[in-house]
Design an enzyme around this catalytic site. Structure first.
Site, PDB file in Angstrom:
ATOM      1  N   LYS A  25       9.704   5.502   7.236  1.00 57.50           N
ATOM      2  CA  LYS A  25      10.205   4.359   6.414  1.00 57.50           C
ATOM      3  C   LYS A  25      11.243   4.993   5.544  1.00 57.50           C
ATOM      4  O   LYS A  25      11.017   5.744   4.728  1.00 57.50           O
ATOM      5  CB  LYS A  25       8.985   3.943   5.643  1.00 57.50           C
ATOM      6  CG  LYS A  25       7.624   3.525   6.174  1.00 57.50           C
ATOM      7  CD  LYS A  25       6.821   2.978   5.512  1.00 57.50           C
ATOM      8  CE  LYS A  25       5.481   2.103   6.035  1.00 57.50           C
ATOM      9  NZ  LYS A  25       4.358   2.258   5.320  1.00 57.50           N
ATOM     10  N   GLU A  67       2.094  -9.574   6.976  1.00 54.76           N
ATOM     11  CA  GLU A  67       2.665  -8.921   8.137  1.00 54.76           C
ATOM     12  C   GLU A  67       2.758  -9.839   9.298  1.00 54.76           C
ATOM     13  O   GLU A  67       3.051  -9.510  10.577  1.00 54.76           O
ATOM     14  CB  GLU A  67       2.411  -7.624   8.415  1.00 54.76           C
ATOM     15  CG  GLU A  67       2.826  -6.633   7.291  1.00 54.76           C
ATOM     16  CD  GLU A  67       2.868  -5.020   7.626  1.00 54.76           C
ATOM     17  OE1 GLU A  67       2.229  -4.761   8.895  1.00 54.76           O
ATOM     18  OE2 GLU A  67       3.060  -4.193   6.965  1.00 54.76           O
ATOM     19  N   GLU A 100      -3.562   5.532  11.825  1.00 52.64           N
ATOM     20  CA  GLU A 100      -2.877   5.983  11.032  1.00 52.64           C
ATOM     21  C   GLU A 100      -3.655   5.998   9.670  1.00 52.64           C
ATOM     22  O   GLU A 100      -4.473   5.184   9.524  1.00 52.64           O
ATOM     23  CB  GLU A 100      -1.535   4.794  10.601  1.00 52.64           C
ATOM     24  CG  GLU A 100      -0.603   4.921   9.645  1.00 52.64           C
ATOM     25  CD  GLU A 100       0.555   3.850   9.736  1.00 52.64           C
ATOM     26  OE1 GLU A 100       0.628   3.212  10.792  1.00 52.64           O
ATOM     27  OE2 GLU A 100       0.877   3.699   8.660  1.00 52.64           O
ATOM     28  N   GLU A 149      -4.493  -2.761   9.475  1.00 51.35           N
ATOM     29  CA  GLU A 149      -3.624  -3.078  10.424  1.00 51.35           C
ATOM     30  C   GLU A 149      -4.380  -2.967  11.795  1.00 51.35           C
ATOM     31  O   GLU A 149      -4.923  -1.702  11.955  1.00 51.35           O
ATOM     32  CB  GLU A 149      -2.366  -2.676  10.588  1.00 51.35           C
ATOM     33  CG  GLU A 149      -1.462  -2.748   9.290  1.00 51.35           C
ATOM     34  CD  GLU A 149      -0.139  -2.210   9.008  1.00 51.35           C
ATOM     35  OE1 GLU A 149       0.362  -1.579  10.361  1.00 51.35           O
ATOM     36  OE2 GLU A 149       0.473  -1.878   7.946  1.00 51.35           O
ATOM     37  N   SER A 166       1.012  -1.215   0.133  1.00 48.84           N
ATOM     38  CA  SER A 166      -0.098  -0.174   0.072  1.00 48.84           C
ATOM     39  C   SER A 166       1.041   0.979   0.080  1.00 48.84           C
ATOM     40  O   SER A 166       1.050   1.985   0.882  1.00 48.84           O
ATOM     41  CB  SER A 166      -1.155  -0.200   1.219  1.00 48.84           C
ATOM     42  OG  SER A 166      -0.219   0.047   2.430  1.00 48.84           O
ATOM     43  N   ASP A 173      -3.983   1.001  11.711  1.00 50.15           N
ATOM     44  CA  ASP A 173      -3.396   1.593  10.404  1.00 50.15           C
ATOM     45  C   ASP A 173      -4.583   1.439   9.374  1.00 50.15           C
ATOM     46  O   ASP A 173      -4.826   0.196   8.929  1.00 50.15           O
ATOM     47  CB  ASP A 173      -2.206   0.980  10.060  1.00 50.15           C
ATOM     48  CG  ASP A 173      -1.769   1.901   8.531  1.00 50.15           C
ATOM     49  OD1 ASP A 173      -2.406   2.534   8.170  1.00 50.15           O
ATOM     50  OD2 ASP A 173      -0.706   1.443   7.912  1.00 50.15           O
TER      51      ASP A 173
HETATM   52  P1  PGA Z   1       3.111  -1.092   2.913  1.00 48.07           P
HETATM   53  O1  PGA Z   1       2.172  -1.247   4.412  1.00 48.07           O
HETATM   54  O2  PGA Z   1       4.414  -1.555   3.458  1.00 48.07           O
HETATM   55  O3  PGA Z   1       2.435  -2.276   2.346  1.00 48.07           O
HETATM   56  O4  PGA Z   1       3.041   0.019   2.402  1.00 48.07           O
HETATM   57  C1  PGA Z   1       2.728  -0.808   5.754  1.00 48.07           C
HETATM   58  C2  PGA Z   1       1.979   0.417   5.989  1.00 48.07           C
HETATM   59  O5  PGA Z   1       1.115   1.035   5.381  1.00 48.07           O
HETATM   60  O6  PGA Z   1       2.412   1.014   7.045  1.00 48.07           O
HETATM   61 ZN    ZN Z   2       0.524   2.522   6.808  1.00 40.67          ZN
END
Ligand code: PGA
Ligand code: ZN
Length: 395
Positions: free
Chosen positions: A318, A194, A266, A154, A41, A225
């Site tokens: 990230k 995850e 989130e 999440e 995502s 999230d």
């Molecule tokens: P993604 O999801 O690594 O698939 O982007 C993680 C997140 O949205 O926090």
């Molecule tokens: Zn996220």
């Protein structure tokens, strides 16, 4: 001083069996390995990746010759050099994957040159005080990370014991309870990307009741999230079998916060729905943390915009959203200067690299989000954090 001798690149597979890049940086002292994860995502404003054979070519032919002989202790200069070699706004020429793998390996080499642990070196680079973060364990998966019908991506458990070691033990207990509850109510249940359960349920509240039941009065909070860009279409948010307007979605979140011990949400709205973010901060921002992820993409320009608009009061960091260690540190420091909560995060497609545990500690982050303890590529991060905590308390 420690000079770069050569760079070896290779293709490896991530946890979704997708190709990714691993870089091994050889210095006059030793060699240092780093690899890069990938998202499902992903935010529209994230730095761009290039195809793996191209990323490998870019490191071998463009980046490595320029880095040869350079001192690994110049993290910022080396990151800037790569940004300049790329020359685009979003790293689309050399690829954020190519650049980041090198940047992380340089950082590991820098720590070794200074003979200090990586987290300590990162805290020297960031100027932040070391902190063992609380872990956000993603134990129910929906959205793009699962093939069920939960819109919210999440459902995270945040144990609040006195140490990370105790929090990990409590998480495992809650995870065990959750398995029993979910299998009793919904039958055999696979895990999502995850490592959280991905039950065949469609209502957000069903997932939250399961989580609450599994927590069963223990000292543990809940985070969500939503990754709402993924269920936003033509002006409507498609969740729980309904198409909600932004006002209705806000009311939906307000009810959830009233009924469950949720401490943060989130990406509650889509990545360009600034109004949605502003309204939820106005309504809930003094009670819970509204976290930007796809909204802010570890990008200082987006973070400044979010601050000017009061669109969030917490942020996901990230590495591969922006593509270098230095820029991630800069983003973290900026968010901290606003008094925001900071969450260092993995991606849904991960490798066995545990860099983010050191990053979270060295940035003085409040939280580390690295999935459930049921998958090895997630567990390596938590094991690294355990080790860091042991080292820090032994001193
Ligand atoms: P993604 O999801 O690594 O698939 O982007 C993680 C997140 O949205 O926090
Ligand atoms: Zn996220």
């Amino acid at each position: 001083m420690s000079k770069i001798k050569q760079t070896i690149t290779r293709e490896i597979k991530d946890s979704r069996q997708k190709q990714t890049i691993e870089v091994e940086l050889e210095t006059d002292k030793n060699s240092f390995v780093a690899s890069v994860p990938s998202g499902a995502s992903t935010g529209e404003n994230e730095a761009k990746v290039v195809e793996i054979s191209q990323a490998i070519k870019n490191v071998n032919e463009i980046i490595a010759p320029k880095l040869k002989g350079k001192d690994v202790l110049n993290q910022k200069e080396l990151d800037e050099l790569m940004i300049k070699l790329d020359g685009t706004e979003n790293k689309s020429k050399l690829g954020a994957n190519a650049i980041l793998a090198v940047s992380m390996a340089v950082c590991r080499a820098g720590a070794a040159a200074k003979k200090i642990p990586l987290y300590k070196y990162i805290s020297e680079l960031s100027g932040q005080i070391l902190n063992i973060p609380l872990a956000m364990f993603n134990i129910i998966n929906g959205g793009k990370h699962a093939h069920d019908s939960l819109a919210i991506q999440e459902f995270l458990a945040i144990p609040h014991k006195n140490s990370f070691a105790e929090n990990l033990v409590l998480c495992n207990k809650i995870f065990g309870n959750l398995k029993e509850l979910i299998e009793k109510n919904y039958g055999p249940t696979p895990l999502g990307d995850e490592g959280g359960f991905a039950p065949q349920i469609s209502k957000t509240e069903q997932a939250l009741f399961s989580l609450k039941g599994a927590i069963s009065g223990e000292d543990c909070k809940i985070a969500l999230d939503a990754a709402a860009s993924e269920f936003y279409k033509d002006g409507k948010y498609n969740i729980d079998g309904r198409g909600l307007t932004k006002t209705e979605l806000l009311e939906f979140y307000q009810d959830l916060v009233k009924n469950f011990s949720i401490v943060s949400i989130e990406d509650p709205f889509a990545q360009e729905d600034w109004q949605g973010f502003e309204s939820i901060v106005r309504q809930l921002g003094d009670k819970i943390t509204i976290v930007g992820d796809d909204l802010t993409t570890t990008n200082v320009n987006r973070i400044k915009e979010a601050h000017n608009k009061s669109a969030c009061n917490g942020i996901i960091l990230k590495l591969n959203q922006i593509g270098t260690v230095s820029e991630t540190i800069k983003a973290g420091n900026l968010a901290k200067s606003f008094g925001w909560k900071t969450i260092v995060s993995h991606r849904s497609g991960e490798t066995m690299d545990d860099f983010i545990a050191d990053l979270a500690v060295g940035l003085g982050a409040d939280y580390l989000k690295a999935g459930s303890p049921a998958k090895p590529e997630r567990m390596v991060k938590y094991n690294r954090l355990l080790k860091i905590e042991q080292e820090m308390t032994a001193r």
